[in-house]
Design an enzyme around this catalytic site. Structure first.
Site, short mmCIF file in Angstrom:
data_model
loop_
_atom_site.label_atom_id
_atom_site.label_comp_id
_atom_site.label_asym_id
_atom_site.label_seq_id
_atom_site.Cartn_x
_atom_site.Cartn_y
_atom_site.Cartn_z
N ASN A 170 -7.58 -2.22 13.95
CA ASN A 170 -9.02 -2.70 13.48
C ASN A 170 -9.05 -3.70 12.50
O ASN A 170 -10.03 -4.06 11.91
CB ASN A 170 -9.60 -1.41 12.74
CG ASN A 170 -9.20 -1.04 11.42
OD1 ASN A 170 -8.29 -1.64 10.91
ND2 ASN A 170 -9.66 0.07 10.58
N HIS A 208 -7.24 -4.15 9.54
CA HIS A 208 -6.94 -4.05 8.39
C HIS A 208 -5.95 -4.73 8.08
O HIS A 208 -4.94 -5.08 8.73
CB HIS A 208 -6.99 -2.60 7.91
CG HIS A 208 -5.75 -1.71 8.25
ND1 HIS A 208 -6.00 -0.58 8.77
CD2 HIS A 208 -4.37 -2.11 8.57
CE1 HIS A 208 -4.78 0.04 8.98
NE2 HIS A 208 -3.85 -1.11 8.95
N GLU A 216 -9.66 -1.73 4.93
CA GLU A 216 -10.15 -1.23 6.01
C GLU A 216 -11.51 -2.34 6.34
O GLU A 216 -11.85 -2.94 5.48
CB GLU A 216 -10.50 0.14 6.19
CG GLU A 216 -9.48 1.21 5.79
CD GLU A 216 -8.43 1.37 7.21
OE1 GLU A 216 -8.60 0.55 7.96
OE2 GLU A 216 -7.92 2.40 7.20
N ASP A 254 0.86 -1.30 -0.24
CA ASP A 254 0.13 -0.11 0.10
C ASP A 254 0.89 1.32 0.00
O ASP A 254 2.06 1.22 0.15
CB ASP A 254 -1.02 -0.11 1.36
CG ASP A 254 -0.21 -0.23 2.64
OD1 ASP A 254 0.99 -0.30 2.61
OD2 ASP A 254 -0.87 -0.71 3.44
C1 GLP Z 1 -0.38 0.38 8.55
C2 GLP Z 1 0.04 -0.43 7.10
C3 GLP Z 1 -0.12 -1.84 7.34
C4 GLP Z 1 0.58 -2.52 8.58
C5 GLP Z 1 -0.17 -1.72 9.87
C6 GLP Z 1 0.26 -2.06 11.28
O1 GLP Z 1 -1.54 1.11 8.40
N1 GLP Z 1 -0.97 0.07 6.25
O2 GLP Z 1 0.43 -2.54 6.16
O3 GLP Z 1 0.78 -3.58 8.72
O4 GLP Z 1 -0.42 -0.45 9.78
O5 GLP Z 1 1.25 -1.26 11.50
P1 GLP Z 1 2.39 -1.55 12.67
O6 GLP Z 1 3.31 -2.57 12.54
O7 GLP Z 1 3.18 -0.31 12.77
O8 GLP Z 1 1.64 -1.96 14.02
#
Ligand code: GLP
Length: 249
Positions: A144, A146, A151, A73
């Site tokens: 949440n 995702h 989402e 993404d």
């Molecule tokens: C972001 C990214 C995801 C990631 C998630 C968790 O929003 N789009 O690809 O896995 O958050 O992030 P973190 O590893 O910092 O908790």
């Protein structure tokens, strides 16, 4: 259904084991002269994995010459060199360290106009097909549920597309963007169907902050309410969690 393997291990062990698996797959492909398509997630969670891959490159000669890196993404409306873009993040935390030029990586440009984004998403799916698909996709879990930026409400059939970010996702990013007003409202993400087509899914979740979403991912009905539940439908998916994320310790 429910084929998800759950592996309970400390984050550093998960990083080492997953890096070793990826290294083995890259080497096996390279011996046949074939590319290895590696799907990357951003966020804090995979940092240990990327550091270990960089170490294998530096100290054990793991070559990334035949690796095609693909991102999950990217935020919308960000300058390409903005260090907060996932493009810059991926360079800083992996690509530069393993010698993969960013031009060889498939990452949505963060500064495209909306109409150009739609065309980019279509071309991205075609490019993935031409490459033979993603060999291994690294994933983290949003608070949440995702995956990528799919989402809650994202359909099983969804493909790479422009999405509006959920309020809690934007809230989680306020520190990086100096307050809520600075956080992008939209992003491009691989779809659920795109992610599920990867040959191997390797999701990581560590720490107490992930406990609630790990429990819901494992226990709630598979469906768009918690997109991460779709991992349970994949024939070769693994969720690596530590004891705190599993509600122990
Ligand atoms: C972001 C990214 C995801 C990631 C998630 C968790 O929003 N789009 O690809 O896995 O958050 O992030 P973190 O590893 O910092 O908790």
């Amino acid at each position: 259904m429910d084929q998800l393997e759950v592996r309970v291990q400390p984050p550093d062990q998960a990083a080492r084991e997953l890096a070793a698996e990826i290294a083995g797959l890259i080497r096996a492909r390279a011996e046949e002269g074939l590319a290895f398509v590696l799907g990357l997630a951003t966020g804090r969670t995979p940092l240990g994995l990327y550091a270990e891959l960089a170490r294998l490159h530096r100290e054990e000669g793991l070559s990334f010459e035949h690796v095609v890196a693909v991102n999950l993404d990217e935020y919308e409306g960000v300058e390409p060199d903005d260090p907060r873009s996932f493009r810059a993040w991926t360079r800083a935390h992996l690509l530069d360290a393993v010698g993969v030029p960013v031009e060889r990586a498939l990452i949505p440009p963060p500064d495209l106009a909306v109409a150009a984004e739609v065309a980019w998403c279509r071309a991205f799916e075609e490019r993935l097909r031409a490459l033979g698909g993603i060999d291994l996709q690294v994933l983290g879990l949003g608070r949440n549920g995702h995956i990528g930026f799919n989402e809650p409400g994202s359909a099983r059939e969804s493909r790479t597309r422009r999405v509006r970010l959920a309020p809690e996702t934007r809230q989680d990013a306020v520190d990086t963007w100096d307050g809520l007003d600075g956080v992008p409202t939209h992003a491009i993400t691989q779809g659920i169907a795109t992610i599920l087509e990867a040959r191997r899914l390797r999701a990581l979740a560590f720490g107490l902050a992930k406990r609630d979403i790990v429990r819901r991912t494992l226990e709630e009905p598979v469906g768009p309410r918690i997109p991460a539940t779709f991992l349970r439908e994949h024939p070769d998916a693994r969720l690596c969690v530590d004891e705190p994320a599993l509600g122990r310790g």
